[in-house]
Design a protein around this motif. Structure first.
Motif, short mmCIF file in Angstrom:
data_model
loop_
_atom_site.label_atom_id
_atom_site.label_comp_id
_atom_site.label_asym_id
_atom_site.label_seq_id
_atom_site.Cartn_x
_atom_site.Cartn_y
_atom_site.Cartn_z
N SER A 1 0.89 -1.65 0.30
CA SER A 1 0.06 0.07 -0.71
C SER A 1 1.24 1.01 0.40
O SER A 1 0.82 1.94 -1.24
CB SER A 1 -1.48 0.18 1.54
N ALA A 2 1.78 1.19 0.56
CA ALA A 2 3.18 2.41 0.60
C ALA A 2 3.60 2.33 -0.56
O ALA A 2 3.08 3.78 -1.51
CB ALA A 2 4.24 1.94 1.27
N ARG A 3 3.59 1.62 -1.21
CA ARG A 3 4.30 2.02 -2.83
C ARG A 3 3.11 2.53 -3.34
O ARG A 3 3.46 3.25 -4.48
CB ARG A 3 5.13 -0.22 -3.29
N GLU A 4 1.40 1.79 -3.55
CA GLU A 4 0.77 2.38 -4.22
C GLU A 4 0.28 3.99 -4.18
O GLU A 4 -0.01 4.40 -4.93
CB GLU A 4 -0.19 1.47 -4.00
N GLY A 5 1.28 4.24 -3.30
CA GLY A 5 0.56 5.54 -2.44
C GLY A 5 -0.74 6.02 -1.40
O GLY A 5 -0.86 6.62 -1.43
N ALA A 6 -0.82 4.49 -1.51
CA ALA A 6 -1.79 4.44 0.16
C ALA A 6 -2.15 4.59 1.31
O ALA A 6 -2.65 4.17 2.01
CB ALA A 6 -3.22 3.13 -0.75
N ILE A 7 -0.46 4.83 1.74
CA ILE A 7 -0.51 4.70 3.00
C ILE A 7 -0.89 5.93 3.70
O ILE A 7 -0.85 6.82 3.34
CB ILE A 7 1.41 4.88 3.42
N ILE B 1 6.88 9.79 3.71
CA ILE B 1 7.37 10.62 1.95
C ILE B 1 8.25 8.83 1.72
O ILE B 1 9.12 8.57 0.29
CB ILE B 1 8.42 11.58 1.62
N LEU B 2 9.94 8.80 2.53
CA LEU B 2 10.46 8.17 2.23
C LEU B 2 10.19 6.39 1.90
O LEU B 2 10.54 6.07 1.81
CB LEU B 2 11.73 8.14 4.08
N VAL B 3 8.93 6.73 3.14
CA VAL B 3 8.17 5.10 3.25
C VAL B 3 8.14 5.14 1.85
O VAL B 3 8.32 3.75 1.25
CB VAL B 3 7.68 4.61 4.61
N MET B 4 6.83 5.65 1.37
CA MET B 4 6.49 5.48 -0.38
C MET B 4 7.73 5.30 -1.52
O MET B 4 7.58 4.34 -2.23
CB MET B 4 4.84 6.46 0.48
N GLY B 5 8.84 6.03 -0.74
CA GLY B 5 9.47 6.42 -2.62
C GLY B 5 11.15 4.79 -2.10
O GLY B 5 11.18 4.65 -2.82
N VAL B 6 10.51 4.19 -1.08
CA VAL B 6 11.67 2.95 -0.65
C VAL B 6 10.78 1.68 -0.65
O VAL B 6 11.39 0.76 -1.28
CB VAL B 6 12.37 3.19 0.47
N ALA B 7 9.27 1.50 -0.54
CA ALA B 7 8.86 0.51 -0.17
C ALA B 7 8.62 -0.19 -1.56
O ALA B 7 8.72 -1.56 -1.64
CB ALA B 7 7.36 1.13 0.26
N GLY B 8 9.08 0.34 -2.81
CA GLY B 8 8.91 -0.26 -4.39
C GLY B 8 10.11 -1.30 -4.14
O GLY B 8 10.35 -2.05 -4.50
N ALA B 9 11.03 -0.66 -3.49
CA ALA B 9 12.98 -0.98 -4.18
C ALA B 9 12.84 -2.68 -3.18
O ALA B 9 13.49 -3.53 -3.02
CB ALA B 9 12.88 -0.09 -3.82
N LEU B 10 12.39 -2.46 -1.90
CA LEU B 10 12.01 -3.05 -0.83
C LEU B 10 11.50 -3.99 -1.10
O LEU B 10 11.21 -5.30 -0.74
CB LEU B 10 11.40 -2.75 0.79
N LEU B 11 10.63 -4.55 -2.18
CA LEU B 11 9.14 -5.52 -2.58
C LEU B 11 9.68 -6.45 -3.65
O LEU B 11 9.30 -7.85 -3.19
CB LEU B 11 7.67 -5.34 -2.62
#
Length: 164
Positions: free
Chosen positions: A14-20, A153-163
Motif C-alpha cells: 500500500s505504501a508503494r501504491e501511495g495509499a499509506i 514520503i521516504l517509506v513510499m519512495g523506498v517501498a517499491g525497491a524493498l518488495l
C-alpha cells in the motif's frame, strides 16, 4: 511470524501504491511523548529509583523487538524498513529520552537520600534541570515533524525497491 510478514508486505504494497495512511497527530504525539513524559514524572518521586531503569529497559526491549521483527520478516531489507519507520524519529527522540532518564534518576536519587523534614532548598530541580527538559521537548517536537512529514514520503519512495 507468517502473519507479521503478511501484514508488513501488505503495508509496503500500500505504501508503494501511495495509499499509506499517516497516523493522526494525537496518535503520533502519544507515541513520542509517553516515554519521555513517564521518565520526567518518575523524576519527581523516589519511586523513580526503580521505575526509571524499568522504563528504560522496557523502551529498549520494545524498540529492539520491533527492529528484530522487521529483520526476521524481510532480512536485510527489513532493517531498512525498520530504520525508515522507527529510526528516523528515534535519532532525536531516543537521546532526549535517555537524557531525561539520567537527570530524572539523579533527581530521584537525591529525593530518596533526603532526610525527613528537609525544606525546598535541597530539591534537585534547578534552572539547568528545566533547561534540559526544554531541550528534550524540542527534540520530541523535531521527532514529531520527522515522523509526520518525512517518514511517509521516504517509506513510499523506498517501498517499491524493498518488495522486489
Amino acid at each position: 511470524m507468517d502473519a507479521l510478514q503478511i501484514y508488513l508486505e501488505n503495508f509496503l504494497t500500500s505504501a508503494r501504491e501511495g495509499a499509506i495512511i499517516t497516523p493522526a497527530t494525537p496518535e503520533i504525539l502519544w507515541r513520542l511523548l509517553r516515554w519521555p513524559l513517564a521518565a520526567l514524572l518518575l523524576g519527581f518521586t523516589a519511586l523513580g529509583l526503580l521505575g526509571i531503569p524499568a522504563l528504560a529497559s522496557a523502551r529498549g526491549f520494545f524498540l529492539s523487538f520491533s527492529i528484530a521483527s522487521f529483520a526476521r520478516a524481510f532480512g536485510r531489507s527489513g532493517l531498512c524498513v525498520a530504520f525508515l519507520l522507527l529510526g528516523i524519529p528515534a535519532l532525536v527522540t531516543i537521546p532526549a529520552f535517555f537524557l531525561l532518564c539520567v537527570q530524572s534518576f539523579q533527581a530521584a536519587w537525591r529525593l530518596a537520600g533526603r532526610a525527613p523534614g528537609q525544606g525546598r532548598r535541597e530539591l534537585p530541580y534547578h534552572r539547568d534541570y528545566f533547561f534540559r527538559c526544554g531541550f528534550c521537548a524540542a527534540a520530541v517536537c523535531v521527532g514529531f515533524l520527522l515522523e509526520r512529514y518525512l517518514t511517509p514520503i521516504l517509506v513510499m519512495g523506498v517501498a517499491g525497491a524493498l518488495l522486489q
